[in-house]
Scaffold this motif. Structure first.
Motif, PDB file in Angstrom:
ATOM      1  N   VAL A  81       0.880  -1.172   0.000  1.00 13.21           N
ATOM      2  CA  VAL A  81       0.000   0.000   0.000  1.00 13.21           C
ATOM      3  C   VAL A  81       0.918   1.222   0.000  1.00 13.21           C
ATOM      4  O   VAL A  81       1.723   1.400   0.910  1.00 13.21           O
ATOM      5  CB  VAL A  81      -0.897   0.026   1.251  1.00 13.21           C
ATOM      6  N   MET A  82       0.802   2.060  -1.018  1.00 12.62           N
ATOM      7  CA  MET A  82       1.725   3.186  -1.173  1.00 12.62           C
ATOM      8  C   MET A  82       0.955   4.497  -1.187  1.00 12.62           C
ATOM      9  O   MET A  82       0.083   4.726  -2.033  1.00 12.62           O
ATOM     10  CB  MET A  82       2.523   3.020  -2.465  1.00 12.62           C
ATOM     11  N   PHE A  83       1.294   5.356  -0.211  1.00  8.86           N
ATOM     12  CA  PHE A  83       0.595   6.636  -0.051  1.00  8.86           C
ATOM     13  C   PHE A  83       1.621   7.759   0.014  1.00  8.86           C
ATOM     14  O   PHE A  83       2.639   7.654   0.697  1.00  8.86           O
ATOM     15  CB  PHE A  83      -0.246   6.620   1.224  1.00  8.86           C
ATOM     16  N   PHE A  84       1.360   8.856  -0.696  1.00 13.46           N
ATOM     17  CA  PHE A  84       2.237  10.025  -0.689  1.00 13.46           C
ATOM     18  C   PHE A  84       1.635  11.097   0.210  1.00 13.46           C
ATOM     19  O   PHE A  84       0.459  11.460   0.061  1.00 13.46           O
ATOM     20  CB  PHE A  84       2.395  10.585  -2.105  1.00 13.46           C
ATOM     21  N   GLY A  85       2.425  11.620   1.137  1.00 14.77           N
ATOM     22  CA  GLY A  85       1.914  12.643   2.045  1.00 14.77           C
ATOM     23  C   GLY A  85       3.043  13.353   2.763  1.00 14.77           C
ATOM     24  O   GLY A  85       4.196  13.329   2.318  1.00 14.77           O
ATOM     25  N   TYR A  86       2.721  13.991   3.894  1.00 17.57           N
ATOM     26  CA  TYR A  86       3.752  14.665   4.689  1.00 17.57           C
ATOM     27  C   TYR A  86       3.264  14.783   6.129  1.00 17.57           C
ATOM     28  O   TYR A  86       2.067  14.768   6.400  1.00 17.57           O
ATOM     29  CB  TYR A  86       4.112  16.026   4.098  1.00 17.57           C
ATOM     30  N   THR A 105      -5.889  -3.805  11.671  1.00 19.97           N
ATOM     31  CA  THR A 105      -6.438  -4.438  12.871  1.00 19.97           C
ATOM     32  C   THR A 105      -7.506  -5.452  12.502  1.00 19.97           C
ATOM     33  O   THR A 105      -7.531  -6.572  13.035  1.00 19.97           O
ATOM     34  CB  THR A 105      -7.026  -3.373  13.814  1.00 19.97           C
ATOM     35  N   LYS A 106      -8.385  -5.102  11.555  1.00 21.43           N
ATOM     36  CA  LYS A 106      -9.462  -5.998  11.157  1.00 21.43           C
ATOM     37  C   LYS A 106      -8.941  -7.230  10.415  1.00 21.43           C
ATOM     38  O   LYS A 106      -9.544  -8.308  10.498  1.00 21.43           O
ATOM     39  CB  LYS A 106     -10.473  -5.253  10.292  1.00 21.43           C
ATOM     40  N   LEU A 107      -7.844  -7.090   9.719  1.00 23.92           N
ATOM     41  CA  LEU A 107      -7.300  -8.215   8.971  1.00 23.92           C
ATOM     42  C   LEU A 107      -6.630  -9.247   9.876  1.00 23.92           C
ATOM     43  O   LEU A 107      -6.419 -10.391   9.458  1.00 23.92           O
ATOM     44  CB  LEU A 107      -6.301  -7.725   7.927  1.00 23.92           C
ATOM     45  N   GLY A 108      -6.300  -8.863  11.068  1.00 25.68           N
ATOM     46  CA  GLY A 108      -5.704  -9.804  12.006  1.00 25.68           C
ATOM     47  C   GLY A 108      -4.382 -10.363  11.512  1.00 25.68           C
ATOM     48  O   GLY A 108      -3.500  -9.627  11.070  1.00 25.68           O
ATOM     49  N   ALA A 109      -4.250 -11.690  11.553  1.00 28.74           N
ATOM     50  CA  ALA A 109      -2.995 -12.338  11.181  1.00 28.74           C
ATOM     51  C   ALA A 109      -2.610 -12.082   9.728  1.00 28.74           C
ATOM     52  O   ALA A 109      -1.427 -12.075   9.375  1.00 28.74           O
ATOM     53  CB  ALA A 109      -3.088 -13.841  11.436  1.00 28.74           C
ATOM     54  N   ALA A 110      -3.594 -11.852   8.870  1.00 27.37           N
ATOM     55  CA  ALA A 110      -3.314 -11.614   7.444  1.00 27.37           C
ATOM     56  C   ALA A 110      -2.568 -10.303   7.212  1.00 27.37           C
ATOM     57  O   ALA A 110      -1.953 -10.107   6.161  1.00 27.37           O
ATOM     58  CB  ALA A 110      -4.614 -11.618   6.644  1.00 27.37           C
ATOM     59  N   ALA A 111      -2.604  -9.409   8.202  1.00 32.70           N
ATOM     60  CA  ALA A 111      -1.950  -8.113   8.057  1.00 32.70           C
ATOM     61  C   ALA A 111      -0.442  -8.247   7.871  1.00 32.70           C
ATOM     62  O   ALA A 111       0.206  -7.345   7.332  1.00 32.70           O
ATOM     63  CB  ALA A 111      -2.253  -7.236   9.270  1.00 32.70           C
ATOM     64  N   LYS A 112       0.112  -9.369   8.294  1.00 24.05           N
ATOM     65  CA  LYS A 112       1.569  -9.569   8.154  1.00 24.05           C
ATOM     66  C   LYS A 112       1.980  -9.628   6.693  1.00 24.05           C
ATOM     67  O   LYS A 112       3.171  -9.449   6.366  1.00 24.05           O
ATOM     68  CB  LYS A 112       1.999 -10.835   8.875  1.00 24.05           C
ATOM     69  N   ASP A 113       1.028  -9.870   5.799  1.00 22.42           N
ATOM     70  CA  ASP A 113       1.320  -9.949   4.370  1.00 22.42           C
ATOM     71  C   ASP A 113       1.111  -8.618   3.653  1.00 22.42           C
ATOM     72  O   ASP A 113       1.141  -8.562   2.417  1.00 22.42           O
ATOM     73  CB  ASP A 113       0.442 -11.008   3.710  1.00 22.42           C
ATOM     74  N   PHE A 138       1.111   5.202  13.799  1.00 26.41           N
ATOM     75  CA  PHE A 138      -0.174   4.687  13.336  1.00 26.41           C
ATOM     76  C   PHE A 138      -0.203   3.166  13.429  1.00 26.41           C
ATOM     77  O   PHE A 138      -1.199   2.583  13.861  1.00 26.41           O
ATOM     78  CB  PHE A 138      -0.440   5.144  11.905  1.00 26.41           C
ATOM     79  N   HIS A 139       0.878   2.522  13.005  1.00 26.98           N
ATOM     80  CA  HIS A 139       0.990   1.067  13.102  1.00 26.98           C
ATOM     81  C   HIS A 139       2.474   0.735  13.058  1.00 26.98           C
ATOM     82  O   HIS A 139       3.232   1.295  12.248  1.00 26.98           O
ATOM     83  CB  HIS A 139       0.262   0.384  11.940  1.00 26.98           C
ATOM     84  N   SER A 140       2.893  -0.167  13.915  1.00 26.15           N
ATOM     85  CA  SER A 140       4.329  -0.452  14.050  1.00 26.15           C
ATOM     86  C   SER A 140       4.977  -0.972  12.776  1.00 26.15           C
ATOM     87  O   SER A 140       6.195  -0.861  12.601  1.00 26.15           O
ATOM     88  CB  SER A 140       4.553  -1.457  15.186  1.00 26.15           C
ATOM     89  N   SER A 141       4.190  -1.549  11.874  1.00 25.62           N
ATOM     90  CA  SER A 141       4.763  -2.105  10.642  1.00 25.62           C
ATOM     91  C   SER A 141       4.875  -1.087   9.518  1.00 25.62           C
ATOM     92  O   SER A 141       5.541  -1.346   8.503  1.00 25.62           O
ATOM     93  CB  SER A 141       3.916  -3.286  10.151  1.00 25.62           C
TER      94      SER A 141
END
Length: 217
Positions: A81-86, A105-113, A138-141
């Motif tokens: 997922v690629m987002f441009f911002g500042y 959060t909703k994706l659970g374990a699948a979020a690792k991918d 926002f999210h550690s990953s």
């Protein structure tokens, strides 16, 4: 979370400035619908704009907030997922990042991918230290990316991103920038353009679609 994240609630002026840029990217994405589709790519039920087979984007060379050189191809095997911002963005950027956090959060374990990349269009203020605090808040990953002026010019041109300074009173500035998000499949092929404001449910649906496919070949 940094105070700048909380400022998005008061950024109505910034939202109005982005409207024109949003339309530019939306138009570019709509034109891509006429591009030739990759015949081997499976047809998925995307809710955002399907741009499979377009020539937009491509590999790039930037640096992550840990100081490591990064290319899009480094994340082969993951949905990107690629987002441009500042980081000083008052509303659009934190809104999108919060939506992506909710989806992870909703994706659970699948979020690792899934790998979220936040590419700054304001390297003058978004130093590695600032990105290192802001993006993972926002999210550690989540990973923040920056580059030299030449690198950023190359990547924004390749991804049809508009980004320019807009002076404010007191000598400061904001960045008017395109506010859409790109989704890539596990092999680094661009698949979806998500317009700003589509909402977390659209992100979740389209990411779940991409997660179904182990390979496009």
């Amino acid at each position: 979370m940094l105070p700048v994240v909380n400022r998005f609630k008061t950024g109505l002026l910034g939202r109005r400035r982005v409207v024109l840029k949003l339309s530019v990217v939306a138009l570019a994405a709509s034109l891509l619908l006429g591009c030739e589709r990759a015949p081997e790519a499976p047809k998925l039920a995307f809710q955002a704009t399907d741009v499979t087979g377009s020539t937009i984007g491509g590999d790039f060379q930037l640096t992550d907030h840990h100081g490591q050189p990064r290319r899009l191809s480094d994340y082969r095997g993951k949905i990107v997922v690629m987002f441009f911002g500042y980081t000083h963005c008052p509303d659009v950027c934190p809104t999108t990042m919060i939506e992506l956090k909710k989806v992870m959060t909703k994706l659970g374990a699948a979020a690792k991918d899934i790998q979220v990349l936040f590419v700054t269009v304001d390297p003058e203020r978004d130093t590695p230290e600032v990105l290192k605090q802001y993006v993972p808040a926002f999210h550690s990953s989540f990973i923040g990316l920056y580059g030299t002026p030449a690198q950023l010019t190359e990547v924004t041109r390749a991804f049809k991103i508009v980004a320019q300074k807009s002076p404010t009173e007191g000598g400061g500035y904001t960045m008017d920038h395109s506010a859409g998000t790109y989704l890539f499949d596990r092999e680094g092929n661009i698949r979806v353009f998500v317009n700003y404001g589509a909402g977390a449910a659209v992100f979740e649906n389209d990411l779940r679609q991409l997660l179904k496919v182990n390979s496009v070949r």
